[in-house]
Design a protein around this motif. Sequence first.
Motif, short mmCIF file in Angstrom:
data_model
loop_
_atom_site.label_atom_id
_atom_site.label_comp_id
_atom_site.label_asym_id
_atom_site.label_seq_id
_atom_site.Cartn_x
_atom_site.Cartn_y
_atom_site.Cartn_z
N LEU A 110 -23.23 42.70 -31.42
CA LEU A 110 -24.08 41.70 -32.06
C LEU A 110 -23.44 40.32 -31.95
O LEU A 110 -24.12 39.32 -31.69
N ASP A 111 -22.13 40.23 -32.14
CA ASP A 111 -21.43 38.95 -32.07
C ASP A 111 -21.56 38.32 -30.69
O ASP A 111 -21.90 37.14 -30.56
N VAL A 112 -21.35 39.11 -29.66
CA VAL A 112 -21.46 38.59 -28.29
C VAL A 112 -22.88 38.11 -28.02
O VAL A 112 -23.10 37.04 -27.43
N TRP A 113 -23.87 38.90 -28.45
CA TRP A 113 -25.27 38.54 -28.21
C TRP A 113 -25.63 37.24 -28.93
O TRP A 113 -26.26 36.35 -28.35
N LEU A 114 -25.23 37.12 -30.19
CA LEU A 114 -25.54 35.93 -30.97
C LEU A 114 -24.89 34.68 -30.37
O LEU A 114 -25.53 33.64 -30.21
N ARG A 115 -23.63 34.79 -30.04
CA ARG A 115 -22.92 33.63 -29.50
C ARG A 115 -23.48 33.25 -28.12
O ARG A 115 -23.59 32.06 -27.79
N GLY A 116 -23.85 34.24 -27.34
CA GLY A 116 -24.44 33.96 -26.04
C GLY A 116 -25.75 33.22 -26.14
O GLY A 116 -26.10 32.42 -25.26
N ALA A 117 -26.48 33.47 -27.21
CA ALA A 117 -27.77 32.80 -27.43
C ALA A 117 -27.63 31.53 -28.26
O ALA A 117 -28.62 30.86 -28.53
N GLY A 118 -26.42 31.21 -28.71
CA GLY A 118 -26.20 30.01 -29.52
C GLY A 118 -26.80 30.11 -30.90
O GLY A 118 -27.24 29.11 -31.47
N LEU A 119 -26.80 31.31 -31.48
CA LEU A 119 -27.43 31.55 -32.78
C LEU A 119 -26.37 31.77 -33.85
O LEU A 119 -25.44 32.55 -33.66
N SER A 120 -26.53 31.09 -34.99
CA SER A 120 -25.50 31.19 -36.03
C SER A 120 -26.06 31.43 -37.43
O SER A 120 -25.29 31.61 -38.37
N ARG A 121 -27.37 31.41 -37.59
CA ARG A 121 -27.98 31.61 -38.91
C ARG A 121 -28.59 33.00 -38.98
O ARG A 121 -29.47 33.34 -38.20
N LEU A 122 -28.13 33.80 -39.94
CA LEU A 122 -28.56 35.19 -40.07
C LEU A 122 -29.19 35.43 -41.44
O LEU A 122 -28.66 34.98 -42.46
N VAL A 123 -30.29 36.15 -41.45
CA VAL A 123 -30.91 36.63 -42.68
C VAL A 123 -30.87 38.15 -42.63
O VAL A 123 -31.43 38.77 -41.71
N LEU A 124 -30.19 38.77 -43.60
CA LEU A 124 -29.98 40.21 -43.59
C LEU A 124 -30.85 40.91 -44.63
O LEU A 124 -31.01 40.42 -45.75
N CYS A 125 -31.34 42.09 -44.25
CA CYS A 125 -32.07 42.95 -45.18
C CYS A 125 -31.83 44.39 -44.74
O CYS A 125 -31.34 44.63 -43.64
N GLY A 126 -32.17 45.35 -45.59
CA GLY A 126 -32.07 46.74 -45.19
C GLY A 126 -31.34 47.64 -46.16
O GLY A 126 -31.32 47.40 -47.37
N ILE A 127 -30.72 48.69 -45.65
CA ILE A 127 -30.16 49.79 -46.44
C ILE A 127 -28.75 50.10 -45.91
O ILE A 127 -28.56 50.10 -44.70
N GLN A 128 -27.78 50.35 -46.75
CA GLN A 128 -27.73 50.25 -48.20
C GLN A 128 -27.13 48.92 -48.61
O GLN A 128 -26.23 48.42 -47.94
N THR A 129 -27.55 48.41 -49.76
CA THR A 129 -27.13 47.11 -50.24
C THR A 129 -25.62 46.95 -50.23
O THR A 129 -25.09 45.96 -49.69
N ASN A 130 -24.93 47.88 -50.85
CA ASN A 130 -23.48 47.77 -51.07
C ASN A 130 -22.65 48.40 -49.97
O ASN A 130 -21.42 48.40 -50.03
N MET A 131 -23.31 48.93 -48.98
CA MET A 131 -22.60 49.57 -47.86
C MET A 131 -22.78 48.74 -46.59
O MET A 131 -22.05 47.79 -46.37
N CYS A 132 -23.77 49.09 -45.78
CA CYS A 132 -23.90 48.44 -44.48
C CYS A 132 -24.37 46.99 -44.58
O CYS A 132 -23.95 46.15 -43.78
#
Length: 201
Positions: A110-132
Amino acid sequence: MRNEATSGEESSHGDTVLVVIDVQTGFEDAAYWGSGMPNDAVNHVSRLLADWAARDRGPVVVVRHDSRDPASPLHPSGPGNALVPAVADAAADLLVVKHVNSAFLGEPSLDVWLRGAGLSRLVLCGIQTNMCVETTARMGGNLGYDVTVVLDATTTFDLVADVPGLGRTHVPAAELARTTAVNLAAGGFARVSDTASVLAE
C-alpha cells in the motif's frame, strides 16, 4: 470487485483515498467473534463508497484479510473470506491482501502504491476498530500520511484475556472502540471523525 489499477499511476480523480479494511462476511459469525458493537458500520461503509464514486473524491483501496488459521471464518478456504456485497461490488483501484493487522504489510504494498501515485490523505473504515483499523492508522501516521478514521464506519467485538497483574479481563466492544479513538487522537496518529462529517466535506 473491479480492480481498476494495480500500480501507482496517477489518478484522474480526487486526492483522498478511501481505505476499506476487512469488511468480510466472516465477521458475521457471532459464535466465533462473540458480542460486538450494535452499530451500523457496514451501512456507513456503503455510504462512504457511494459518496466516493458519486463525487469522484479519490481512489478506493479495498483490504482483505486472508487468515492463516484454518479455524478462522476469514480463512481463504471458507465462504467468510468473501467481501460483503457492497464492498465486493464497488469499483476499487487497488486490492490489498494481508495476513497481519496492518494494511501496510499486505500485498501489493500500500505504501509503495500510494507514494507512486502521490497520494497522502487517507480515510479509513472497516473491521475491527481496535485491531486492523487502529494498527493501519497508527502505521499510516508514523509513515507520514494524513489519516482520518471514520469511527462509526468501524466495528469490533468484546475481548477477554488473561493478563498478568490484572487477571482475567473482559473489555466490551464499545469501550475498545472508545479507547481506540482516544489513542489515535491523543497520540497524533489520526483524526477521528464520523460518517456524517466526512460526507459533508
